[in-house]
Design an enzyme around this catalytic site. Structure first.
Site, PDB file in Angstrom:
ATOM      1  N   VAL A  79       0.862  -1.190   0.000  1.00 53.99           N
ATOM      2  CA  VAL A  79       0.000   0.000   0.000  1.00 53.99           C
ATOM      3  C   VAL A  79       0.891   1.230   0.000  1.00 53.99           C
ATOM      4  CG1 VAL A  79      -1.705   1.337   1.301  1.00 53.99           C
ATOM      5  CG2 VAL A  79      -1.898  -1.153   1.189  1.00 53.99           C
ATOM      6  N   ALA A 124       4.535   4.065   2.963  1.00 60.61           N
ATOM      7  CA  ALA A 124       4.040   2.816   2.366  1.00 60.61           C
ATOM      8  C   ALA A 124       4.202   1.690   3.375  1.00 60.61           C
ATOM      9  CB  ALA A 124       4.828   2.486   1.111  1.00 60.61           C
ATOM     10  N   LYS A 125       3.629   0.553   3.081  1.00 55.25           N
ATOM     11  CA  LYS A 125       3.877  -0.652   3.870  1.00 55.25           C
ATOM     12  C   LYS A 125       3.530  -1.839   2.992  1.00 55.25           C
ATOM     13  CE  LYS A 125       5.238  -1.621   8.063  1.00 55.25           C
ATOM     14  NZ  LYS A 125       6.175  -0.849   8.886  1.00 55.25           N
ATOM     15  N   GLY A 126       4.175  -2.966   3.271  1.00 54.21           N
ATOM     16  CA  GLY A 126       3.878  -4.183   2.523  1.00 54.21           C
ATOM     17  C   GLY A 126       3.757  -5.343   3.478  1.00 54.21           C
TER      18      GLY A 126
END
Ligand code: NAD
Length: 435
Positions: A79, A124-126
């Site tokens: 995201v 962001a992050k994943g």
């Protein structure tokens, strides 16, 4: 709430029904703090709407050949919450608890965290839903490479720069960097941070988050007129963040009265020997059986008779149920989201000075930024230079937040969100809406 901030209910982002945990839902927790800061900033309705929505959400299904010859299909997310200030920055976690809702919340958190320390990054992050502890190194490598391919169109030093998070490490970052580089036909070190030093990582990165916690705690104590030498501390979590912060605080003259890890807690009124605890963990991989203090529970640690409480393990440990019992005068949030939104007002009533997570643990992303700068410049700094520059950024950011908190008579958390949101909003106003 000013009426111009109210939105039609269908435009409010709601978490998935199944993951709705009220006080403990990460997206709710983040959004409630965002809303309060947005109201105080009198954010215009259009921008309010923009900043409540992630820019991009990617969901990938990844077939991976397992060691037993069978194919498993994993689900992964990336995201990008907001990239107005620069490339998206945020870690990748491998965990069974990963959900899109959690990744969205963490991506928003990264946006505010990068902005509060004024880094030229978005957030962001994943995450990948998997149980890495049950996977072989080969399976993890194949999963990492396949995930990298799934999101390769967003990755890049100028667009999206991941880092390690829960259950991912330097090795996973090396595989990600290699996969990306192979497809770009040249080595691109700046596509990830948290890499091994031998391949473009930064000196001081491993210690950066704990060091940042020590620096902002020192600033908070100075503001409150308390000498670091006279200060007692309790640290929950004795991993990367907690153990390094504890070690550095001892060097500043603090006494660490309590420590804990997932196996239990230890209390010693005269002060725990942190070097001995570090040696013990290096030998035994946990504090289990440590003889340097009396055994206590996690709850006893959180409510112990100390000046500073440093939660550096898990989210949602300070809640509306135990906040009233906390004795510390300062809470430095080393962990992400250790305090629920429900506990905030209780801590305010008790006049506990909370250094919020987005500021307190921003030392890690700050040195990640240094790593990205060094990779792009191809010139690497000494550890002293890294630490000096980290100190400058953490002290300046603490001062920015404290100033706003005093100006608006709000707590440090609200002030930190106000600093971040206003920085992101300013860039949106300058850039305008592209149509
Ligand atoms: P880590 O895995 O190195 O250490 C975590 C520690 O917490 C371990 O000692 C573990 O035993 C302990 N722990 C786990 N469950 C516990 C429980 N129920 N009660 C008490 N202790 C428990 O992790 P870390 O990198 O130190 O991260 C800690 C927190 O800091 C996390 O919230 C993480 O998101 C946050 N954080 C880390 C960084 C970083 O650079 N490492 C940066 C920003 C935020």
């Amino acid at each position: 709430m000013p009426t111009d901030l109210r939105l039609p209910t269908d435009s409010i982002v709601k978490p998935d029904k199944d993951s709705f945990l009220h006080e403990e839902n990460p997206f709710e927790a983040m959004m409630s703090r965002f809303d309060r800061a947005a109201q105080l900033l009198d954010l215009e309705p259009g921008l309010y709407k923009v900043l409540r929505h992630p820019e991009k959400q990617i969901i990938v299904s990844m077939p991976v050949m397992m060691d037993n010859g069978e194919v498993e299909v994993f689900t992964g997310y990336r995201v990008l919450y907001n990239t107005s200030r620069g490339p998206a920055k945020g870690g990748i976690r491998f965990d069974l608890q990963v959900s899109l809702d959690e990744v969205k919340a963490l991506a928003a958190w990264m946006t505010w965290k990068c902005a509060v320390v004024n880094l030229p990054f978005g957030g962001a992050k994943g995450g990948v839903i998997c149980d890495p502890l049950k996977m072989s190194a080969g399976e993890l490598e194949r999963l990492t490479r396949r995930y990298t391919m799934g999101i390769i169109h967003t990755l890049g030093p100028d667009s999206d720069v991941p880092a390690p998070d829960v259950n991912t490490n330097e090795r996973v970052m090396a595989w990600l960097m290699d996969t990306y580089s192979m497809h770009h036909r040249h080595t691109v070190t700046a596509v990830v941070t948290g890499k091994p030093v031998e391949m473009g990582g930064s000196l001081g990165r491993r210690e950066a988050t704990g060091r940042g916690c020590m620096i902002v705690t020192k600033q908070a104590l100075k503001h409150l007129g308390i000498k670091m030498q006279d200060t007692s501390v309790a640290v929950q979590g004795f991993g990367n963040v907690g153990s390094i912060a504890a070690q550095l605080m001892v060097r500043e003259g603090c006494r660490i009265r309590a420590i804990s890890d997932r196996t239990g807690g230890y209390y010693n009124k005269g002060g725990i020997d942190i070097e001995a605890a570090l040696k013990y963990v290096a030998q035994h991989r946990s504090l289990d059986g440590f003889k340097g203090g009396d055994q206590i529970t996690q709850e006893e640690l959180l409510t112990s008779d100390v000046d500073v409480l440093l939660p550096a393990a898990l989210e949602n440990v300070i809640t509306s149920k135990n906040a009233a019992k906390i004795q510390a005068r300062v809470i430095c949030e080393g962990a992400n989201g250790p305090t629920t939104a429900g506990a905030d007002s209780i801590l305010d009533e008790k006049e506990i000075f909370v250094i919020p997570d987005i500021l307190a643990n921003a030392g890690g992303v700050t040195v990640s930024y240094f790593e990205w700068v060094q990779d792009r410049g191809g010139y690497f700094w000494s550890e002293d230079t890294v630490n000096e520059r980290l100190n400058d950024i953490m002290c300046r950011s603490f001062a920015d937040v404290l100033k706003l908190s005093m100006q608006h008579k709000v707590n440090m958390r609200t002030a930190a969100y106000m600093v971040s949101i206003s920085r992101v909003a300013t860039v949106h106003r300058l850039r305008g809406i592209y149509a």
